[in-house]
Write an enzyme that holds these catalytic residues in place. Structure first.
Site, mmCIF file in Angstrom:
data_model
loop_
_atom_site.group_PDB
_atom_site.id
_atom_site.type_symbol
_atom_site.label_atom_id
_atom_site.label_comp_id
_atom_site.label_asym_id
_atom_site.label_seq_id
_atom_site.Cartn_x
_atom_site.Cartn_y
_atom_site.Cartn_z
ATOM 1 N N GLU A 92 0.983 -1.266 0.060
ATOM 2 C CA GLU A 92 0.027 -0.031 0.082
ATOM 3 C C GLU A 92 0.914 1.461 0.032
ATOM 4 O OE1 GLU A 92 -2.983 -0.399 3.113
ATOM 5 O OE2 GLU A 92 -4.323 -1.736 1.987
ATOM 6 N N GLU A 120 -5.514 -8.373 -0.837
ATOM 7 C CA GLU A 120 -6.311 -8.080 0.064
ATOM 8 C C GLU A 120 -7.609 -7.635 -0.358
ATOM 9 O OE1 GLU A 120 -5.195 -5.222 3.439
ATOM 10 O OE2 GLU A 120 -3.086 -5.404 2.643
#
Length: 682
Positions: free
Chosen positions: A172, A282
């Protein structure tokens, strides 16, 4: 003649199935499946996990094998982000059966989130590559590059399967982890990507391991502009990722996932690269975990696209992200994983739901195993009864058997037993290879497995063990409150309640929930409560017809935030004797009506009552097993016309069937059948 299929154990009650009528179909959701139109080999990668593995033995090997996990992301070796989940420590269990790709988050070497206080490191440290310790002095090398080298070296030298690892250098990076301002930090990220990519390859080359696989960029969501910049640079500098990664987390992502994927593939074409493998490392929110009717919506997308995906890590490592229960038990989410894994070796087929790309709707996966003559549909997510329109069944013969199994929500820590056959069609005609049937839906959080095989001699019946259930909110309540749990409230940051309602404020001496139920015979019955104990063990008293209170002891379920702690659900069980006939089961917060039991303010979701007088005999038909090592089902056995067997390379001695005819079995066939070794549910 009907065909006989071998079973491991047998138990029988007869319940006929009904075919659908036009009037029923008008009020039902229609799910159409054409088994003659295949869409590719079953991929099976959508049940990956992020930190789904905690330590060696957690989850247990039975849970791992049954769940059929092919990919997982874990902590970098010796990392300090979490107390468990080290890739090297869990790789043995992961690779033992179905594991293929071990991903590691290299940045999880750092102890904090976001990494290094959310700031890109400079050159402030000197790392000891022998043990990972460091001194706070610069040495002319970017600090994170030293971390990358140490982590890669650990995999290269201590893993038994280093070629099966995928390194994720950045997690991320757009979400506050060093590179969130793309306008000013783009060039920095691109240079850092190349530096880390080259360092990982350098270490693998040093050990003669060939090319090291690398995944990225790992953005919080699909980022078209960033992705275009990264891929353009990576192509020009020969540092393309082997796996392209981003995350799909929100509720609305169920509606936009396919469009994001299509945009990515178009970007590849525009840039003249790929196609690269995709792993959405995810996906899903709290509300999706352990909830089969939610999980199937995600799985259907990824299996349709033939990509991999990993459920997000919200709580703790080692339970497949709330998709297994306790130390070695299944919850409803685990059974969804197992059903999905059971499709290994199949071809997926064309399935048409009422609507695609629509949040919280009926979705499914269809698959056919032509070699073993097995057609399967997995579905869930809708709130209406379902009418199935099955075509292309000609390879199964003119008459077929149909078994429909159900998994209902049991909570993240709630134990769920072997799914029951709730509908059975025995030897029905599949005219022109087509069959239509209706299945009553329990609620939209449940999921269903429909298994169609050639007609068999064994009775195809509903599960013989008597059981009943009731939503807590539908019992007679005194001094307690029903709460609506909106499945889309709070952006998905909540665990779901069966039927979208539960019972709380169960905190007075007079609080009780009463269920009037009729049992078929005298015997022993297991009373199970699905509910939430917020961080501490608790107790209730169960009265039978106003007398003979038994203590229901609850364990301490995981407490998260003050808001979520009432929603994390487990289960508690007590066995009671009952005479045949009607009874009132009264669950109370007090034994004497004056003093509450310790920590009795427990959220109540659902009650289940099961006849355990004779134990719980469960049949695992050969048609439900997984086959390996050459094992397969054969319906036409020479010398035993009309019978079936499981056959493999080396045959064991022939045994005699219940009708005195030979049935060939093999030693390999049963040991390969994961369904025999599902985790204990009690």
């Amino acid at each position: 003649m009907k065909r006989k299929l071998a079973v491991l154990t047998a138990a029988a009650l007869v319940l006929g199935g009904t075919l659908s009528t036009p009037a029923q179909a008008d009020t039902n959701d229609v799910l159409s499946v054409d088994f003659a139109q295949t869409t590719g080999a079953f991929r099976g990668g959508a049940t990956g996990t992020l930190y789904g593995f905690g330590d060696d033995g957690a989850p247990t090997q039975a849970l791992i094998n049954g769940a059929h996990i092919t990919n997982t992301s874990q902590k970098a070796p010796y990392g300090t982000q979490h107390p468990s989940g080290d890739a090297i420590k869990v790789e043995g269990g992961f690779f033992a059966k179905h594991g293929k790709d071990m991903y590691i988050y290299v940045q999880d070497y750092y102890p904090d989130w976001s990494y290094n206080g959310g700031r890109r490191p400079g050159d402030d440290r000197t790392y000891n590559q022998a043990d990972g310790t460091y001194t706070s002095t610069p040495n002319g090398i970017w600090d994170y590059l030293e971390v990358v080298e140490f982590v890669t070296e650990a995999v290269a030298t201590t893993s038994a399967r280093p070629r099966d690892y995928v390194f994720i250098p950045f997690n991320e990076p757009d979400g506050g982890n060093w590179y969130n301002n793309w306008g000013t930090l783009k060039d920095t990220f691109l240079a850092d990507w190349k530096a880390t990519y080259d360092k990982i390859q350098e270490v693998y080359a040093r050990h003669g391991l060939g090319h090291a696989r690398i995944g990225g960029p790992g953005d919080t969501r699909w980022q078209p502009a960033r992705s275009a910049d990264i891929l353009t640079y990576a192509k020009a500098n020969n540092v393309l990722p082997d796996v392209f990664i981003w995350h799909e987390l929100g509720i609305n992502n169920l509606g936009t996932f396919r469009a994001n994927y299509a945009a990515y593939r178009q970007l590849e074409k525009d840039l003249g690269i790929g196609p690269l493998h995709v792993n959405v490392t995810e996906y899903g929110m709290l509300r999706d975990m352990g909830t089969p009717g939610q999980l199937i919506q995600w799985l259907s997308i990824m299996e349709d696209l033939k990509i991999d995906g990993q459920t997000a890590y919200w709580n703790y490592a080692g339970n497949f992200n709330d998709n297994s229960a306790r130390a070695n038990a299944a919850n409803a989410g685990w059974w969804m994983y197992k059903w999905y894994g059971d499709l290994e070796g199949s071809q997926t087929v064309r399935l048409t739901p009422p609507a695609l790309n629509t949040v919280d709707t009926l979705q499914g996966i269809g698959a056919v195993d032509a070699r073993n003559k097995r057609a399967t549909v997995l579905y869930g997510g809708g709130d209406k009864p379902v009418s199935l329109r099955l075509t292309g069944l000609g390879l199964l013969g003119k008459r077929v058997d149909v078994e429909v199994r159900e998994i209902t929500l049991s909570g993240a820590e709630g134990v769920s037993g072997t799914p029951r056959v709730i509908k059975a069609l025995d030897g029905v005609a599949a005219t022109g290879g087509a069959l239509s049937l209706d299945v009553p839906t329990y609620d939209r959080y449940a999921a269903y497995q429909v298994l169609v095989t050639p007609a068999q001699d064994r009775p195809v019946v509903v599960s013989p063990v008597w059981t009943a259930s009731v939503e807590a909110e539908n019992t007679a309540l005194t001094d307690a409150t029903v709460y609506f749990q909106d499945p889309q409230a709070g952006g998905g940051w909540k665990f779901l309640a069966s039927g979208s309602r539960d019972v709380g404020s169960f905190n007075r001496p007079t609080s009780k929930a009463e269920w009037t139920v009729t049992v078929p015979r005298a015997g022993r019955y297991r009373f199970q409560v699905i509910g939430g104990t917020p961080g501490t063990p608790g107790r209730h008293a169960l009265f039978v017809d106003g007398a003979n209170p038994a203590i229901v002891q609850y364990t301490a379920d995981l407490a998260l935030t003050s808001y979520q702690r009432w929603q994390y659900r487990g289960s508690a069980e007590v066995t009671i004797p009952l005479a045949a006939g009607q009874h009132t089961l009264s669950l109370r917060s007090s034994v004497d009506g004056a003093a509450v039991l310790p920590n009795s303010d427990i959220t109540l979701d659902k009650f289940l009552l099961t006849d355990v007088t004779d134990g719980e005999p469960t049949a695992y038909p050969a048609s439900t097993l997984r086959y390996a090592g050459g094992a397969r089902v054969t319906y036409d056995v020479p010398g035993a016309r009309g019978y079936a067997s499981i056959r493999a390379v080396v045959a064991a001695p022939t045994r005699t069937s219940r009708r005195g005819r030979p049935v060939t079995t093999t030693s390999r066939s049963t040991t390969a059948a994961c369904a025999r070794r599902t985790p204990r549910s009690r």
